[in-house]
Design an enzyme around this catalytic site. Structure first.
Site, PDB file in Angstrom:
ATOM      1  CG  ASP A 229      -2.099   0.814   1.278  1.00 32.69           C
ATOM      2  OD1 ASP A 229      -3.407   0.356   1.144  1.00 32.69           O
ATOM      3  OD2 ASP A 229      -1.631   2.131   0.975  1.00 32.69           O
TER       4      ASP A 229
ATOM      5  CG  ASN B   6     -12.043  -0.515   4.728  1.00 36.92           C
ATOM      6  OD1 ASN B   6     -12.204  -0.793   5.887  1.00 36.92           O
ATOM      7  ND2 ASN B   6     -11.085  -0.013   4.468  1.00 36.92           N
TER       8      ASN B   6
ATOM      9  CD  GLN C  68     -14.783  -0.855  -1.668  1.00 37.14           C
ATOM     10  OE1 GLN C  68     -15.720  -0.982  -1.150  1.00 37.14           O
ATOM     11  NE2 GLN C  68     -14.252  -1.619  -2.762  1.00 37.14           N
ATOM     12  CB  SER C  69     -10.769   5.233  -1.003  1.00 35.93           C
ATOM     13  OG  SER C  69      -9.588   4.427  -0.997  1.00 35.93           O
ATOM     14  CB  VAL C  70      -9.467   1.409  -4.522  1.00 32.95           C
ATOM     15  CG1 VAL C  70      -9.145   0.945  -6.171  1.00 32.95           C
ATOM     16  CG2 VAL C  70      -8.636   2.562  -4.324  1.00 32.95           C
TER      17      VAL C  70
ATOM     18  CG  HIS D  24      -8.828  -3.420  -1.704  1.00 37.69           C
ATOM     19  ND1 HIS D  24      -9.780  -2.911  -2.339  1.00 37.69           N
ATOM     20  CD2 HIS D  24      -8.408  -2.698  -0.566  1.00 37.69           C
ATOM     21  CE1 HIS D  24     -10.119  -1.752  -1.870  1.00 37.69           C
ATOM     22  NE2 HIS D  24      -9.317  -1.408  -0.605  1.00 37.69           N
TER      23      HIS D  24
ATOM     24  CG  HIS E  76      -6.467  -2.880   3.675  1.00 29.15           C
ATOM     25  ND1 HIS E  76      -5.846  -1.724   3.167  1.00 29.15           N
ATOM     26  CD2 HIS E  76      -8.151  -2.692   3.557  1.00 29.15           C
ATOM     27  CE1 HIS E  76      -6.860  -0.792   2.715  1.00 29.15           C
ATOM     28  NE2 HIS E  76      -7.885  -1.532   2.436  1.00 29.15           N
TER      29      HIS E  76
HETATM   30  P1  AMP Z   1      -9.738   1.179   0.708  1.00 31.66           P
HETATM   31  O1  AMP Z   1      -9.712   2.669   1.355  1.00 31.66           O
HETATM   32  O2  AMP Z   1     -10.051   0.207   1.717  1.00 31.66           O
HETATM   33  O3  AMP Z   1     -10.623   1.272  -0.490  1.00 31.66           O
HETATM   34  O4  AMP Z   1      -8.208   1.268   0.361  1.00 31.66           O
HETATM   35  C1  AMP Z   1      -7.553   1.426  -0.765  1.00 31.66           C
HETATM   36  C2  AMP Z   1      -6.001   1.497  -0.406  1.00 31.66           C
HETATM   37  O5  AMP Z   1      -5.450   1.412  -1.794  1.00 31.66           O
HETATM   38  C3  AMP Z   1      -5.604   2.589   0.400  1.00 31.66           C
HETATM   39  O6  AMP Z   1      -4.917   2.132   1.769  1.00 31.66           O
HETATM   40  C4  AMP Z   1      -4.661   3.318  -0.351  1.00 31.66           C
HETATM   41  O7  AMP Z   1      -3.660   3.621   0.246  1.00 31.66           O
HETATM   42  C5  AMP Z   1      -4.294   2.269  -1.387  1.00 31.66           C
HETATM   43  N1  AMP Z   1      -3.700   2.712  -2.841  1.00 31.66           N
HETATM   44  C6  AMP Z   1      -4.398   3.758  -3.588  1.00 31.66           C
HETATM   45  N2  AMP Z   1      -3.858   3.907  -4.711  1.00 31.66           N
HETATM   46  C7  AMP Z   1      -2.777   2.960  -4.458  1.00 31.66           C
HETATM   47  C8  AMP Z   1      -1.332   2.594  -5.534  1.00 31.66           C
HETATM   48  N3  AMP Z   1      -1.409   3.267  -6.650  1.00 31.66           N
HETATM   49  N4  AMP Z   1      -0.642   1.541  -4.933  1.00 31.66           N
HETATM   50  C9  AMP Z   1      -0.783   1.152  -3.905  1.00 31.66           C
HETATM   51  N5  AMP Z   1      -1.981   1.470  -2.870  1.00 31.66           N
HETATM   52  C10 AMP Z   1      -2.717   2.079  -3.324  1.00 31.66           C
END
Ligand code: AMP
Length: 112
Positions: free
Chosen positions: A29, A85, A92-94, A98, A100
């Site tokens: 991450d 998340n 969740q932001s992506v 996934h 963690h």
């Molecule tokens: P979430 O908030 O559960 O969706 O987790 C998304 C995670 O992706 C966060 O911890 C970010 O720091 C991580 N993240 C976003 N962009 C990248 C990237 N290009 N490479 C690695 N991790 C990333």
């Protein structure tokens, strides 16, 4: 829908990849919340866990297996936490499923 993780899977953008197989990818991450903070993702673009279907059961199990295997490989001393998340209100932001994997510091309970 294309996400930043699809671009990592397709090698369109770089990532610090620790493990890869036909079904999954593990990378660091970029905003680590613990000394070890890995992301374990399926190559299949499932937006979130609650979108997974019955046909994804084996894939979901595979991701859990990969998590345990990478923890053993990295000698994480049997102390780590997996977090999923699910949805924006859960952090969740992506929107590409996934796990963690967090390790290397005391992990409080309950999580925030
Ligand atoms: P979430 O908030 O559960 O969706 O987790 C998304 C995670 O992706 C966060 O911890 C970010 O720091 C991580 N993240 C976003 N962009 C990248 C990237 N290009 N490479 C690695 N991790 C990333």
């Amino acid at each position: 829908m294309e996400t930043i993780f699809s671009k990592i899977i397709n090698k369109e953008i770089p990532a610090d990849i620790l493990y890869e197989d036909d079904l999954s990818l593990v990378f660091n991450d970029t905003q680590p919340q613990a000394p070890t903070h890995l992301l374990i993702i399926p190559k299949k673009p499932i937006p979130k866990l609650s979108d997974a279907s019955e046909e994804d059961k084996a894939l979901l199990g595979h991701l859990m297996w990969v998590a345990g295997e990478i923890a053993r490989t990295l000698d994480l001393d049997e102390t780590f936490r997996l977090v999923v998340n699910n949805g924006a209100k859960a952090g969740q932001s992506v929107f590409h499923l996934h796990l963690h994997l967090l390790s290397g510091r005391p992990l409080q309970w309950p999580p925030g």
